[in-house]
Each structure stands twice: as C-alpha cells, then as structure tokens.
Design an enzyme around this catalytic site. Structure first.
Site, PDB file in Angstrom:
ATOM      1  N   ASP A  32      75.187 -13.051  47.715  1.00  0.00           N
ATOM      2  CA  ASP A  32      74.962 -12.142  46.593  1.00  0.00           C
ATOM      3  C   ASP A  32      76.282 -11.941  45.864  1.00  0.00           C
ATOM      4  OD1 ASP A  32      74.570  -9.693  44.996  1.00  0.00           O
ATOM      5  OD2 ASP A  32      72.668  -9.538  46.087  1.00  0.00           O
ATOM      6  N   THR A  35      75.931  -8.206  41.274  1.00  0.00           N
ATOM      7  CA  THR A  35      75.802  -7.840  39.868  1.00  0.00           C
ATOM      8  C   THR A  35      75.536  -6.344  39.749  1.00  0.00           C
ATOM      9  OG1 THR A  35      73.430  -8.282  39.895  1.00  0.00           O
ATOM     10  CG2 THR A  35      74.879 -10.111  39.301  1.00  0.00           C
ATOM     11  N   THR A  99      70.702 -17.624  35.151  1.00  0.00           N
ATOM     12  CA  THR A  99      70.554 -17.278  36.564  1.00  0.00           C
ATOM     13  C   THR A  99      69.256 -17.799  37.145  1.00  0.00           C
ATOM     14  OG1 THR A  99      71.905 -15.279  36.317  1.00  0.00           O
ATOM     15  CG2 THR A  99      70.410 -15.361  38.200  1.00  0.00           C
ATOM     16  N   THR A 133      57.186 -13.773  40.931  1.00  0.00           N
ATOM     17  CA  THR A 133      56.506 -12.594  40.384  1.00  0.00           C
ATOM     18  C   THR A 133      55.111 -12.952  39.886  1.00  0.00           C
ATOM     19  OG1 THR A 133      56.579 -10.978  38.568  1.00  0.00           O
ATOM     20  CG2 THR A 133      57.631 -13.077  38.173  1.00  0.00           C
ATOM     21  N   ASP A 134      54.244 -11.952  39.800  1.00  0.00           N
ATOM     22  CA  ASP A 134      52.927 -12.167  39.198  1.00  0.00           C
ATOM     23  C   ASP A 134      52.997 -12.266  37.682  1.00  0.00           C
ATOM     24  OD1 ASP A 134      53.520  -9.502  38.672  1.00  0.00           O
ATOM     25  OD2 ASP A 134      51.616  -8.716  39.405  1.00  0.00           O
ATOM     26  N   GLU A 135      54.127 -11.907  37.086  1.00  0.00           N
ATOM     27  CA  GLU A 135      54.237 -11.938  35.628  1.00  0.00           C
ATOM     28  C   GLU A 135      54.175 -13.353  35.074  1.00  0.00           C
ATOM     29  OE1 GLU A 135      56.956  -9.226  33.719  1.00  0.00           O
ATOM     30  OE2 GLU A 135      57.204  -8.107  35.590  1.00  0.00           O
ATOM     31  N   TYR A 159      61.829 -13.015  30.601  1.00  0.00           N
ATOM     32  CA  TYR A 159      61.958 -12.913  32.057  1.00  0.00           C
ATOM     33  C   TYR A 159      60.896 -13.743  32.763  1.00  0.00           C
ATOM     34  CZ  TYR A 159      60.862 -11.098  36.673  1.00  0.00           C
ATOM     35  OH  TYR A 159      60.537 -10.994  37.992  1.00  0.00           O
ATOM     36  N   LYS A 163      61.171 -17.165  35.194  1.00  0.00           N
ATOM     37  CA  LYS A 163      60.667 -17.240  36.559  1.00  0.00           C
ATOM     38  C   LYS A 163      59.614 -18.348  36.700  1.00  0.00           C
ATOM     39  CE  LYS A 163      61.385 -15.143  39.726  1.00  0.00           C
ATOM     40  NZ  LYS A 163      62.369 -15.403  40.840  1.00  0.00           N
ATOM     41  N   ARG A 223      49.376  -1.769  36.713  1.00  0.00           N
ATOM     42  CA  ARG A 223      50.130  -2.597  37.640  1.00  0.00           C
ATOM     43  C   ARG A 223      49.605  -2.370  39.051  1.00  0.00           C
ATOM     44  NH1 ARG A 223      51.027  -4.105  33.246  1.00  0.00           N
ATOM     45  NH2 ARG A 223      53.042  -4.330  32.190  1.00  0.00           N
ATOM     46  N   HIS A 293      54.151  -6.135  25.327  1.00  0.00           N
ATOM     47  CA  HIS A 293      53.945  -5.437  26.593  1.00  0.00           C
ATOM     48  C   HIS A 293      52.617  -5.882  27.217  1.00  0.00           C
ATOM     49  CE1 HIS A 293      54.324  -1.279  28.780  1.00  0.00           C
ATOM     50  NE2 HIS A 293      54.332  -2.311  29.614  1.00  0.00           N
TER      51      HIS A 293
END
Length: 356
Positions: A32, A35, A99, A133-135, A159, A163, A223, A293
C-alpha cells in the site's frame, strides 16, 4: 498461505488484513502506498503480529512489484488497491485510469512472471484474486432482477469504467496466459475505518457535529449494503476456495435507498447521542443530483454463497448500529483525518449519496 494484499491500508483492504491475521493462519504482505484514503491505524492490531508486513509501494511501479514478488514469494494475490470515489472520478478521471487500469496491468505482469517461474505444484496452487465492484454492471431499474455473475457490463462513470477495464484485463490474462485468476464483484460496503468522504461515515460525522445532511436528488437511489467485515470473510474464503476463471458476486441482500440510510443513521444517533436541538433528521435537506447518478445497484449472491459456503452475518440494522457506535467511540481518528486533509474539501460537506 502467504497472501499479497494490495491496498491493505484502505477501507476494505484493512478489513481483509485484520480478518486474515485475526481469524486464519495465513500471513500477509500488505502493499500500500498510503494515499489520502489509507490510514496506518486501521492495521495497527495486525502490525503487531509477525505474520504481517507492510511494504510501501505503488502498484504502477513494475520494478517494485517484481521485487516484492521475488522477496516475499506469495501463494496468492488479493488485489484491492484502487481509486474508488465516483465524485472524484468525475472531477479528475486521469488518476483512476492510471491506478485502476495501468496498476492492474502492471501487477498482472509481475504476477505472471513470478507464477511462470514456480514449480508445477506452485503454479497449480497460486491464485490471483481481483476485487471489483457491482458498478461495472451499470444501473438497475426498480423492477430489474439484481446483478449476478452473468450480467453484461455497462459502466456509467469514469470510476466504474476503469474498474470494468481492470476486470477485463484479469480475465484476459487468465484466458490467454493461464494465470489462475478470478474476479469478485461486490456492492456498497460500510463499517469501521471508512474514510469520511463516503456516504455513511460522512453522514454520521456531519450528524454528530450538528451539520446539515445534504442528500442528492430525492434520495431514492438504491444500494445493497454489505458490512465490511462480512465482505472480508467472503474475500478470504474466495482466495482459499475460488476457481480460476470464475466470478463471484458478493452481496448482503440488504437494499436501502440513500434516504433510508440517512434516516437510519439519524435514528441510531437519536438513541445513542440525543441532540438537545431535536431529532437528527431535521438536518436532512435535498440538493441537485450529480451527473449520471445511477439509480439502483443490487446483487444476487446465491452463487457466491453456495460456492464459498458463506453468507453475510449482519443485517443492515445491526451493522449500521455498530458502525455509528464505532464513529462515536473513535472521534479522535476522524477528527485527526479532517485536520490532516484540509485540501480534501469533501470531508464533512459532500452530499449524501456521493459515494453510492
């Protein structure tokens, strides 16, 4: 096993580290770079154990990653290091591409080189576990079935796009090179040591301080909420039992709207720390929604539950009560964070739902 955990000082990563050291016989190499959202305090208990070592390094640094593999000889990788805040990705997407995409590629190449040099038993037993992630699946409408392992990808933010790209890289390295890798996708986590720019810690801290609780739009965005310690247990079971090429969707079956989450925090605080000025819900107000959103995320965890022999232990009411109590008990930690991060304007002021 000796497990290399990336991002082990972050929110979910530190829960994984604490679970490995506290509940298993495995050892941890925590990579790590510390950050803004990582805190050494979250792994302080583990750091006292000889099975734990922290290496401060950047996953985009190929030479550093190769040196870590050579020095520590891990049996498995749990890759959690990532930029993860949607609003930050909207404001500055470049660091997310660097990243989340370049970092995953760099780590995969270091892992592949190391894995290729193992003997037959070592190659067969090695695992590369990528935590996502589920996103990446996009957004659900009210009557849609929850996400599962076969849901098509449809990322909607910088984001989630970064991913999604990293997930595809992991699967490509598994398919093309035979690297024994798999992916887990999860929904919103909450719990202890959560950096206070995300929905639940931010609302809790604002409410404790008597500040306003701005909620995006009408607060109806849904969510599925998973207590972070439950997720950590699932992730460690996955690295122990997961099969290369598989996907495991990990969730808690605890969907709530953002407004319900904020209301639940207010109700717990009304009980644990009453405000003489009145119920904490009086602080809620609605603000203009953020761009793009997503309306709803929810996971069907049936496959993961069956394959891993796991199920979330906490219902939302129990988990949120424990979480609010933890923030009440650990005020010194988050007030120190606020003092250190003067440039992080989100601390204490972002609308509720910013991380959801």
């Amino acid at each position: 096993m000796r497990i290399l955990v990336t991002g082990g000082c972050g929110f979910i990563g530190s829960a994984v580290v604490r679970h490995i050291i506290g509940a298993t016989g495995h050892s941890v190499v925590n990579v790590d770079k510390l950050t803004y959202a990582a805190t050494g305090e979250s792994t302080a208990a583990a750091a006292a154990d000889p099975r734990y070592v922290h290496v401060r390094a950047d996953i985009t640094d190929g030479a550093a990653m190769r040196a870590i593999f050579a020095a520590h000889r891990p049996d498995a990788v749990m890759h959690l290091a990532a930029e993860s805040h949607v609003d930050r990705s909207i404001d500055g997407p470049g660091v997310f591409m660097h990243t989340n995409i370049l970092g995953t590629y760099t780590l995969l190449e270091a892992a592949r080189e190391y894995w290729s040099g193992l003997d037959a038993d070592g190659r067969a037993g090695f695992r590369f576990h990528h935590v996502s992630t589920d996103e990446v699946f996009g957004a659900l409408q009210p009557d849609d079935a929850p996400f599962c392992e076969t849901t098509p990808y449809d990322p909607r933010s910088p984001y989630s796009a970064s991913k999604a790209a990293s997930d595809h890289l992991v699967r490509a390295w598994q398919h093309t090179y035979g690297l024994p890798a798999f992916v887990t996708n999860t929904t919103n986590n909450y719990g202890f040591w959560h950096f206070p720019e995300k929905l639940i810690p931010l609302v809790t801290i604002n409410a404790i301080a008597g500040r306003g609780l701005p909620v995006y739009g009408d607060g109806g965005n849904m969510r599925d909420w998973l207590f972070v310690d439950d997720h950590a247990e699932a992730l460690v079971l996955a690295v122990e039992r997961g099969r290369p090429g598989e996907t495991y969707a990990i969730g808690a079956r605890q969907p709530r709207s953002n407004l319900q989450v904020v209301g639940a925090i207010c109700a717990v605080l009304d009980e644990l720390r009453p405000d003489p000025a009145g119920p904490h819900a009086r602080l809620i107000h609605h603000v203009h929604d953020r761009p793009g959103h997503d309306f709803r995320y929810e996971i069907d965890p049936a496959h993961a539950e069956s394959a891993l022999g796991w199920r979330a232990r906490h219902d939302f009411e129990t988990g949120i009560r424990r979480t609010v109590q933890w923030y009440l008990d650990n005020r010194d930690w988050w007030t120190a964070l606020q003092a250190r991060h003067d440039s992080t304007k989100r601390l204490g002021v972002a609308p509720a739902g910013a991380a959801a």
